[in-house]
Scaffold this motif. Structure first.
Motif, short mmCIF file in Angstrom:
data_model
loop_
_atom_site.label_atom_id
_atom_site.label_comp_id
_atom_site.label_asym_id
_atom_site.label_seq_id
_atom_site.Cartn_x
_atom_site.Cartn_y
_atom_site.Cartn_z
N HIS A 578 92.56 56.08 53.19
CA HIS A 578 93.02 55.55 51.90
C HIS A 578 94.42 55.00 52.08
N GLY A 579 94.62 53.76 51.67
CA GLY A 579 95.97 53.19 51.69
C GLY A 579 96.52 53.02 53.08
N GLY A 580 95.71 52.51 54.03
CA GLY A 580 96.21 52.32 55.38
C GLY A 580 97.37 51.36 55.43
N ALA A 581 98.34 51.64 56.27
CA ALA A 581 99.52 50.79 56.37
C ALA A 581 99.27 49.69 57.36
N GLY A 582 99.45 48.47 57.01
CA GLY A 582 99.26 47.36 57.91
C GLY A 582 99.14 46.08 57.14
N ALA A 583 98.43 45.15 57.72
CA ALA A 583 98.23 43.87 57.05
C ALA A 583 97.36 44.04 55.83
N SER A 584 97.28 42.99 55.05
CA SER A 584 96.52 43.09 53.80
C SER A 584 95.06 43.34 54.04
N VAL A 585 94.55 43.01 55.22
CA VAL A 585 93.14 43.24 55.49
C VAL A 585 92.86 44.70 55.78
N ASP A 586 93.93 45.51 55.85
CA ASP A 586 93.71 46.92 56.13
C ASP A 586 92.93 47.59 55.02
N ASN A 587 93.08 47.13 53.81
CA ASN A 587 92.49 47.80 52.66
C ASN A 587 91.49 46.87 51.98
N ASP A 588 90.39 47.44 51.53
CA ASP A 588 89.47 46.67 50.72
C ASP A 588 89.89 46.76 49.27
N ASN A 589 89.07 46.27 48.42
CA ASN A 589 89.44 46.23 47.00
C ASN A 589 89.60 47.61 46.40
N ASP A 590 88.97 48.62 46.97
CA ASP A 590 89.05 49.98 46.44
C ASP A 590 90.17 50.78 47.07
N GLY A 591 90.97 50.16 47.93
CA GLY A 591 92.07 50.86 48.56
C GLY A 591 91.68 51.65 49.77
N ASP A 597 87.59 47.30 60.88
CA ASP A 597 88.05 46.00 60.36
C ASP A 597 89.46 45.70 60.84
N TRP A 598 90.30 46.75 60.82
CA TRP A 598 91.70 46.55 61.21
C TRP A 598 91.82 46.16 62.69
N VAL A 599 91.07 46.87 63.56
CA VAL A 599 91.10 46.54 65.00
C VAL A 599 90.53 45.15 65.22
N LEU A 600 89.44 44.84 64.48
CA LEU A 600 88.83 43.52 64.61
C LEU A 600 89.82 42.41 64.24
N GLU A 601 90.59 42.64 63.20
CA GLU A 601 91.57 41.65 62.77
C GLU A 601 92.71 41.52 63.78
N PRO A 660 80.79 43.23 78.65
CA PRO A 660 80.58 41.86 78.15
C PRO A 660 81.61 41.52 77.09
N GLU A 661 82.07 40.31 77.09
CA GLU A 661 83.11 39.89 76.15
C GLU A 661 82.47 39.57 74.81
N PRO A 662 82.61 40.47 73.82
CA PRO A 662 82.02 40.17 72.51
C PRO A 662 82.83 39.07 71.81
N THR A 663 82.18 38.39 70.91
CA THR A 663 82.87 37.34 70.15
C THR A 663 83.19 37.85 68.77
N TYR A 664 84.27 37.34 68.24
CA TYR A 664 84.72 37.79 66.92
C TYR A 664 83.68 37.47 65.84
N LYS A 665 83.00 36.35 66.02
CA LYS A 665 82.06 35.92 64.99
C LYS A 665 80.83 36.82 64.93
N SER A 666 80.57 37.59 66.01
CA SER A 666 79.38 38.44 66.00
C SER A 666 79.54 39.67 65.12
N PHE A 667 80.77 39.90 64.67
CA PHE A 667 81.03 41.05 63.81
C PHE A 667 81.25 40.59 62.38
N THR A 668 80.99 41.49 61.47
CA THR A 668 81.27 41.22 60.06
C THR A 668 82.08 42.36 59.51
N THR A 669 82.57 42.12 58.33
CA THR A 669 83.38 43.15 57.69
C THR A 669 82.53 44.35 57.34
#
Length: 704
Positions: A578-591, A597-601, A660-669
Motif C-alpha cells: 500500500h502506498g509504495g514509494a516511487g514513480a506514479s506507476v507504483d500505485n494503481d487507482n486504489d493505492g 509492475d514497478w520492476v517492469l517499468e 531468453p530476453e523477454p520483451t516489454y510488450k509481452s507483459f501487461t499490467t
C-alpha cells in the motif's frame, strides 16, 4: 546337704562382686582405643584395621570415623562423595626375569590381596544410592572426580582414559546404561573407567552345594569382599560373602587382567563411595591389605557394630498411620481417577480407522502439548493466515520441532489430505523442510516440522531490527528454493505442487541455508496424471492468474509464485503493498503498490538494476541483479506457457543455459481483481484475458 543362712548370704555377696567386676572389665574393654594397624613387617607392604578409631587414615569428602570406630564414607547427603586412603604409598612393581635367551629383567605388578567388611544402608528397601569401591590410584587427589554414578573415581571427561592409571573393584547398586552395567546390584572390575572389563550379579557360591546365592548389596547387612591378584598369572579373583560365612573357595569373579601397565610403582590404595538422589550410608567396619601374600584375616569380634535398625519404631508408626491413611488413600484414588479422566479429555484426539495406515506419521497430542509447554505463548514463533506456529522439543527423542496449528473442517476431504501429508512426509531434500507428521484434535490439525533456528527469510528481509541479508545470501536463498521446487516438481516419485511459495514460507537453518517449508496447502498427483481441480488458496501477490479460470494447480502455478518470490528477495519489497514509494506507476487507482509492475517499468526506462533493495547500498553485481529481476518477471508471466520450468530456472541460475530476453510488450499490467467476498486477488493477465473472476478467490491469506 542343707546350707546355713550365713553361708547363703556369703555366696550371694560373692556372686554380686563377680558381676560388678565383669561389668567393669567390659566397660574398660569398650572404652579402649582400637589397635594400631598391623606392623608392616619391615617393608611397609601390609596393614590391618579392625575398626578405625585412632587409625591414621587420610580422609576427604564426606568420609568420617565415628566414635565407635566405624568408617562412614558417605552419609545421607545427596550427590556427595567420600574417600579413605591408607596414608603411605605402596610399591606395586617388582623386578622379574622374562623368559628369553638372554634372560631380560623387567618389572611387573606384584601380587596383592585385600579384604574389607562393609555395609550399605539405604533408606528404601527397593532402591539405593550409588555403591562403593576399592581402588588403586597414583594420587590421593580425587577432587576432580564426580559423585553419583561415577563413584567418586572419575568424571564425564576422563572416564575411560588410559592416563588415569586407576584400578578398581566396584560394588555398584545403580544400573547405568552409559557404563553398560548388567544390573543394579553387581560387582565389577574397572580399569581406567567405569565400563567394567568383567562383572557379575552380587552373590556367592555355597560351600556345600556349590549353588549360587544372591546378595543385595544395599540391604544394610554386613558383607565381606576379598580381592586377590596373582601378578605372575595376571589373574584377579573377587569373592563376596555374608560376614558370618567363611570365604568361599569358588570366587564370584575370576578374570585375566594384566595390571602392570595400569598400576604405577608407587601407588595408594583406598576406598571410595558416592551418593545420588537417594539417601544412603556407606560403612566400612574393617580392612586389611598385603603385597606379595594373603591379606591378614579380620577378627569379626573386634569389628564395630552396625547401628540397630528401627524396625519396631517403624512398625509403631505404621500402626498409627494406617487408620489415618486409609481414608486418605481412598480420596487419593478418587482424585487419581478424576485426574485420569480429565487428562483423557484434555488430550483427546480425533482418530478414525483409516488413519492406521498412516501410523508412523501420527503424533500424539499429549507429546506435542508437552513439547511446546502447553502451547505456551513464549514459544510462539509466528502467526500467519493459516495458523499459529510454536517451537517445541519432543519429550523422548529431544528433537527440536516446529508445530503449526491450523483449523480444519471435518466435512472436507480429510482422508485424502492426511494421505498427502503422509506422502509428503517422505520428502528428503537439503532445501526442503521435512514434514515429520501430523495430529488431529477436535477442530484443529497440527503439522510437525523440523525446527529451523534462524526463522523465516521474510523476517530477515523486512524486519528493520535484523541485519540486512547480503546479495550473496539472497542469491543463495533463491538458488536453494529453486532446487527444492525442482525436486518437488520433477525429481520425486510424485509431482508435488507447493501452492504457497513465498518468503515467509522459506526457512533458514543454522547455516543460513534456505529450505522451503509449510506444506499445509500442498497437493500432489502421480506422474502422467492431470492436475487436480481445487479451491483457490494462497497469498495475494503470488497467485497465478489462470487459477481464476481453471482452479487447477500445476507446477506452472508454483513457478509464478517463485517469480514473485525472486522479485521480493531481490527488491526487498512485498509483491503487493500500500502506498509504495516511487514513480506514479507504483500505485494503481486504489493505492496498491504492485512490485512486478514497478520492476517492469524500471526495465522499460532502462534502470532495472535500480530496483535492487536499497539496504544493499549498491553492494551487488549489477549483471546478477538484472538476471534475477528478468528471471522473476519471466516466471511471473501472465501466460503459463511462457513461464520456464523449474529445471530451466536452475539452469539459468547456475549459468548452464542463457536466459531468453523477454520483451516489454509481452507483459501487461497486473490487474487488481475484486472477488465476491471482498478479498483483493493480485493476478497477472494479458489484456485479452482480463475477465471477471467472481467467487474465484475463496481462501486467501494476507500478504505475510
Amino acid at each position: 546337704m542343707q546350707l546355713k543362712p550365713d553361708s547363703i548370704v556369703s555366696f550371694l555377696v560373692f556372686l554380686l562382686l563377680v558381676h560388678v567386676l565383669l561389668g567393669l572389665s567390659h566397660a574398660a574393654a569398650a572404652e579402649a582405643p582400637a589397635p594400631e594397624p598391623e606392623p608392616a613387617g619391615g617393608d611397609g607392604d601390609r596393614f590391618r584395621y579392625e575398626g578405625f578409631a585412632g587409625a591414621r587414615l587420610d580422609l576427604d569428602g564426606m568420609a568420617v570415623v565415628e566414635a565407635d570406630g566405624k568408617l562412614m564414607l558417605t552419609n545421607v547427603t545427596s550427590q556427595m562423595k567420600g574417600h579413605a586412603f591408607h596414608p603411605a604409598p605402596l610399591r606395586f612393581h617388582a623386578p622379574v626375569t622374562v623368559a628369553s635367551p638372554n634372560g631380560t629383567v623387567a618389572t611387573a605388578a606384584r601380587s596383592f590381596s585385600t579384604t574389607f567388611v562393609f555395609a550399605i544402608a539405604a533408606e528404601y528397601v527397593t532402591v539405593s544410592g550409588n555403591g562403593l569401591a576399592f581402588f588403586v590410584t597414583p594420587s590421593k587427589n580425587m577432587s576432580a572426580a564426580s559423585p553419583s554414578q561415577f563413584l567418586g573415581l572419575f568424571n564425564i571427561e576422563n572416564n575411560g582414559n588410559a592416563s588415569n592409571r586407576v584400578f578398581a573393584v566396584e560394588l555398584d547398586t545403580i544400573l547405568n546404561p552409559e557404563f553398560r552395567d548388567i544390573n543394579s546390584n553387581h560387582i565389577g572390575v574397572d580399569v581406567n573407567g567405569l565400563v567394567s572389563v568383567a562383572a557379575q550379579p552380587a552373590g556367592y557360591y555355597d560351600e556345600g552345594t556349590d549353588t549360587f546365592k544372591n546378595l543385595t548389596l544395599f540391604s544394610g547387612a554386613a558383607m565381606q569382599v576379598w580381592v586377590d591378584y596373582d601378578g605372575r598369572a595376571a589373574l584377579l579373583n573377587v569373592t563376596l560373602a555374608p560376614v558370618e560365612v567363611p570365604k568361599p573357595r569358588k570366587p564370584l569373579l575370576s578374570v585375566a587382567v594384566d595390571l602392570s601397565p595400569v598400576v604405577t610403582d608407587a601407588a595408594y590404595v583406598g576406598l571410595s563411595s558416592s551418593t545420588g538422589p537417594f539417601h544412603t550410608r556407606h560403612y566400612v567396619l574393617g580392612w586389611s591389605f598385603a603385597l606379595g601374600g594373603s591379606a591378614p584375616p579380620l577378627d569379626y569380634a573386634k569389628l564395630p557394630k552396625l547401628p540397630l535398625t528401627s524396625t519396631k519404631r517403624r512398625s509403631k508408626v505404621l500402626d498409627v498411620l494406617v487408620p489415618v491413611a486409609t481414608p486418605l488413600l481412598a480420596l487419593a484414588v478418587v482424585a487419581g481417577v478424576s485426574l485420569l479422566v480429565w487428562r483423557r479429555l484434555r488430550f483427546a484426539e480425533l482418530r478414525e480407522d483409516w488413519e492406521v495406515e498412516f501410523g508412523p506419521h501420527r503424533f500424539t497430542y499429549k507429546d506435542l502439548f508437552q513439547a511446546t509447554g502447553g502451547f505456551d505463548g513464549k514459544r510462539l514463533l509466528g502467526v500467519g493466515g493459516f495458523g499459529r506456529v510454536y517451537r517445541g522439543v519432543l519429550p523422548v527423542s529431544k528433537t527440536e520441532v516446529a508445530v503449526k496449528i491450523v483449523s480444519h473442517d471435518a466435512k472436507q476431504r480429510m482422508k485424502q489430505f492426511v494421505a498427502e501429508v503422509a506422502s509428503i512426509g517422505r520428502l528428503r531434500h537439503r532445501n526442503v523442510v521435512p514434514l515429520l507428521g501430523y495430529c488431529r484434535r477436535k477442530g484443529e490439525l497440527l503439522l510437525v516440522y523440523d525446527y529451523m533456528p534462524n526463522g523465516s527469510l521474510d523476517r530477515w528481509l523486512f524486519d528493520q531490527t535484523a541485519p540486512p541479508l547480503s546479495w550473496a545470501q539472497r542469491l543463495r536463498a533463491i538458488r536453494g528454493v529453486a532446487s527444492g521446487l525442482l525436486y518437488l516438481h520433477e525429481d520425486w516419485e510424485q509431482v508435488v505442487v507447493h501452492r504457497d511459495v513465498k518468503a515467509s514460507n522459506v526457512l533458514l537453518d543454522g547455516e543460513m541455508n534456505a529450505r522451503l517449508g509449510d506444506f499445509g496447502l500442498a497437493r500432489l498427483y502421480d506422474r502422467g496424471a492431470g492436475p487436480q481441480t481445487t479451491c483457490v488458496v494462497g497469498t495475494m501477490g503470488y497467485l497465478a492468474p489462470e487459477l481464476a479460470h481453471t482452479r487447477r494447480v500445476t507446477p506452472a502455478t508454483d513457478v509464478f509464485a517463485f517469480g514473485s518470490f525472486v522479485l521480493e528477495v531481490a527488491c526487498g519489497r512485498r509483491p503487493i503493498g500500500h502506498g509504495g514509494a516511487g514513480a506514479s506507476v507504483d500505485n494503481d487507482n486504489d493505492g496498491h503498490f504492485v512490485l512486478a509492475d514497478w520492476v517492469l517499468e524500471r526495465w522499460h526506462t532502462g534502470d532495472i538494476s535500480g530496483a535492487a533493495d536499497s539496504r544493499l547500498c549498491g553492494d551487488y553485481d549489477p549483471k546478477e541483479v538484472v538476471l534475477l529481476l528478468k528471471l522473476g518477471l519471466l516466471c511471473s508471466h501472465p501466460a503459463p506457457g511462457a513461464r520456464p520450468s523449474m529445471r530451466q530456472v536452475v539452469q539459468f541460475l547456475d549459468g548452464d543455459a542463457t536466459l531468453p530476453e523477454p520483451t516489454y510488450k509481452s507483459f501487461t499490467t497486473l490487474a487488481i481483481m475484486q472477488s465476491a467476498d471482498g478479498f483483493s486477488c493480485a493476478m497477472s493477465f494479458p489484456s485479452s484475458t482480463v475477465t471477471s473472476v467472481e467467487g474465484a478467490c475463496s481462501v486467501l491469506s494476507g500478504g505475510g
